[in-house]
Scaffold this motif. Structure first.
Motif: not given
Ligand code: F6R
Length: 614
Positions: A490-495, A352-359, A305-310, A403-407
């Protein structure tokens, strides 16, 4: 990145396109543009900045026209500017194109075109693509559809495109490889979007184009879908969209992020609804049942995964190892894909991915599949590429996250992963029934406990006011709450653009302690379950160096409350489930600090919601 919208039909295209772009701003928002077909001409409005700026600019001119294409950009080739904004028009002035993705061989194509007299007015790969299509059309004397097809067979990279010819604006051509594209089917009209949100109020019938497909759209005709490579016709059934409009609007909150923080009790509930049957004492997850043998016999689980999903994968690592006794490795998609990892046929990969599109996550999946591993996807967006590319999976059902920041996507991922860890523990015989049931029962009441944590909103707001001007913040946690320290940072720095770091609390002594002085806020995630006494000592160490401690503790705490500067309470719960509660105050803290610093919480600078480029 980037969002694309298109329309062909009888209505005025402009408001549909602009509203669609606003819904897609989560994909990028550094510049935007619209092209409208008007009496055999292309009328173009492009502006640096958010969609609103472009809308105001366009409304001063003529916005008529019932065919149009539009784009909101997240810069890859060339900085954000009016001239680099899409749509891009070919040198002949006939073709106009919007594009989401990256054309990797654009430099070679550009040189070929320059040798043939083409000129360029932007730094984008998209302008190269529209001219390359024109070049092919000039050579072949063919229809637009054929020129697009031939051009795309010579392009490497990723794209979702939407193009029309000013001399035949009643026909729009779209194509997709690696970036999402959805067509909405109305009565005597067609809509195009990077996702379905731009046309939700007009139609619920949609076709998700697959990689390697292109389609020709007219207002009244049947959609003609073909394979780019062979030109073979493809018969695709339309999906009925389940989303509703209300779920993508702000509903009275100032920002989507706050709305989504508050939606967490519901989102967590929705992610276990119908799966966690507490009264019967069972978990039913069809994707898991289908591949139960693969999971039972897995030598190892790799989570990518990446980011918050990681971070949710890191939480799951603790739970899977604890409950199912399967070794787990957690990998950033971007590292995994490029380091020749050892993948065995008996490994199970969970993406694991919220968007299902992370490259990067997508590339990791492809690699794992090639190595013969079974890949299980956990995604939030139905029909997304990752959901389709994996062998089986489970949706998180958190609803659209704008919202860009994932919650809420994070807490629903953790919920689904927790259920999986419990179920695998059971399948593999690692669990007593009473332990399993206790966890099940407790998970079923977590939404109520999240509601309780949300009541600390005013307290978190007061604390935020005290620390909003900090330059650095340290987050500490242990065990299953170490990933929560990472997520809080991560939440604090990104927003809020404040430098923040998350650490396992014990590691503080190996370096970060040198940073602590009276100006350093330290957030300590210290519920009473798990390593509590150790955290009490860590708090003392920070206080001895005059650091300011903000601690997240369990109700009724008696020790940390005495030395911390501020405490925020969560209700009592089992250790494994504490991340679902401890993360909430950290989300609120970052939200309020960012708002107090005047930051655009939903659209932090330099970021986009889905990272569809590597
Ligand atoms: C942080 C955030 C990003 C995503 C990351 C993975 O708040 O939203 O770090 O978590 O870009 O995105 P998904 O989950 O869509 O693969």
């Amino acid at each position: 990145m980037c969002g694309i919208v298109g329309y062909v039909g009888d209505r005025n295209a402009f408001p549909i396109l602009v509203n669609g772009l606003k819904r897609l701003e989560y994909r990028g928002y550094d510049s935007s543009g619209v092209a409208l077909a008007q009496n055999g001409e292309i009328t173009l409005y492009k502006k640096q900045g958010m969609v609103k700026a472009m809308e105001e600019f366009a409304l001063a001119g003529d916005t008529s026209g019932s065919t149009g294409i539009a784009h909101t950009r997240w810069a890859t080739h060339g900085q954000p500017s009016d001239k680099n904004a899409h749509p891009h028009v070919s040198n002949s002035g006939n073709l106009v194109l919007v594009h989401n993705g990256i054309i990797e061989n654009y430099q070679a194509l550009k040189e070929l075109l320059q040798d043939n007299g083409f000129e360029f007015h932007s730094e984008t790969d998209t302008e190269v693509l529209v001219n390359f299509i024109q070049f092919i059309q000039d050579q072949e004397h063919c229809k637009l559809r054929k020129a697009v097809r031939i051009a795309l067979t010579q392009v490497t990279g990723a794209y979702a495109i939407c193009i029309y010819d000013k001399n035949k604006p009643e026909e729009v051509v779209v194509a997709k490889l690696g970036s999402p594209l959805v067509v909405g089917l109305g009565i005597n009209e067609k809509f195009i979007g990077s996702d379905a949100t731009p046309f939700l109020e007009y139609t619920k019938d949609a076709i998700y184009l697959e990689d390697g497909e292109m389609a020709t759209l007219t207002a009244k005709g049947e959609i003609d879908i073909r394979l780019i490579e062979s030109d073979r016709a493809v018969n695709t059934q339309a999906h009925k969209l389940q989303m509703d409009l209300e779920s993508i609007e702000k509903g009275g909150y100032d920002y989507f992020m706050m709305k989504e923080i508050y939606e967490q009790p519901r989102a967590i509930y929705d992610s276990f609804r119908g799966r966690l049957l507490a009264e019967q004492g069972i978990i039913k997850m069809s994707g898991l049942e289908e591949y139960a043998d693969r999971f039972r016999n897995a030598d190892r689980i790799i989570m990518t995964a990446c980011g918050t999903s990681w971070h949710s994968a890191l939480v799951a690592e603790y739970l899977f190892e604890e409950f199912a006794r399967i070794p787990v490795e957690v990998e950033y998609g971007s590292e995994f894909r490029y380091r020749n990892p050892i993948i065995h046929k008996n490994d199970v990969v969970i993406a694991i991915s919220q968007s299902g599109e992370t490259a990067d996550t997508l590339a990791a999946i492809k690699m794992a599949k090639e190595a013969g591993a079974m890949v299980f996807g956990i995604c939030n967006v139905p029909g997304s590429t990752i959901a389709r590319e994996t062998h089986a999976g489970a949706y998180t059902h958190a609803g659209p996250e704008i919202g860009v920041a994932s919650t809420k996507a994070f807490t629903s991922q953790v919920t689904v992963l927790t259920m999986m860890a419990l179920e695998l523990g059971k399948i593999r015989g690692e669990f007593s029934t009473s332990q399993y049931r206790a966890l099940l029962n407790e998970l079923s009441v977590i939404p109520k406990k999240v509601e309780k944590v949300l009541e600390s909103k005013e307290l978190v707001k007061e604390i935020s006011a005290l620390y909003k001007d900090a330059s650095n913040v340290l987050y500490l946690g242990r065990g299953v709450n170490f990933p929560i320290a990472l997520e809080g940072a991560l939440k604090l720095k990104e927003i809020s653009y404040i430098h923040a770091e998350g650490y396992p609390a014990a590691e503080m002594k190996h370096g970060p302690i040198a940073l602590i002085d009276e100006n350093m806020p330290v957030i300590v995630v210290a519920p009473n379950a798990g390593h509590y006494e150790k955290l009490v000592s860590n708090v003392q160490e920070v206080k001895a160096r005059h650091g300011k401690v903000i601690a997240v503790v369990t109700e009724g705490d008696t020790e940390i409350v005495q030395s911390a500067d501020h405490v925020i309470e969560i209700p009592e719960t089992l250790e494994a489930l504490t991340p679902l509660l401890t993360v909430i105050p950290l989300q609120l803290l970052s939200y309020y600090i960012a708002v107090m610093r005047g930051c655009d919480v939903d659209r932090p600078r330099n970021l986009a919601k889905s990272v569809t480029v590597e």
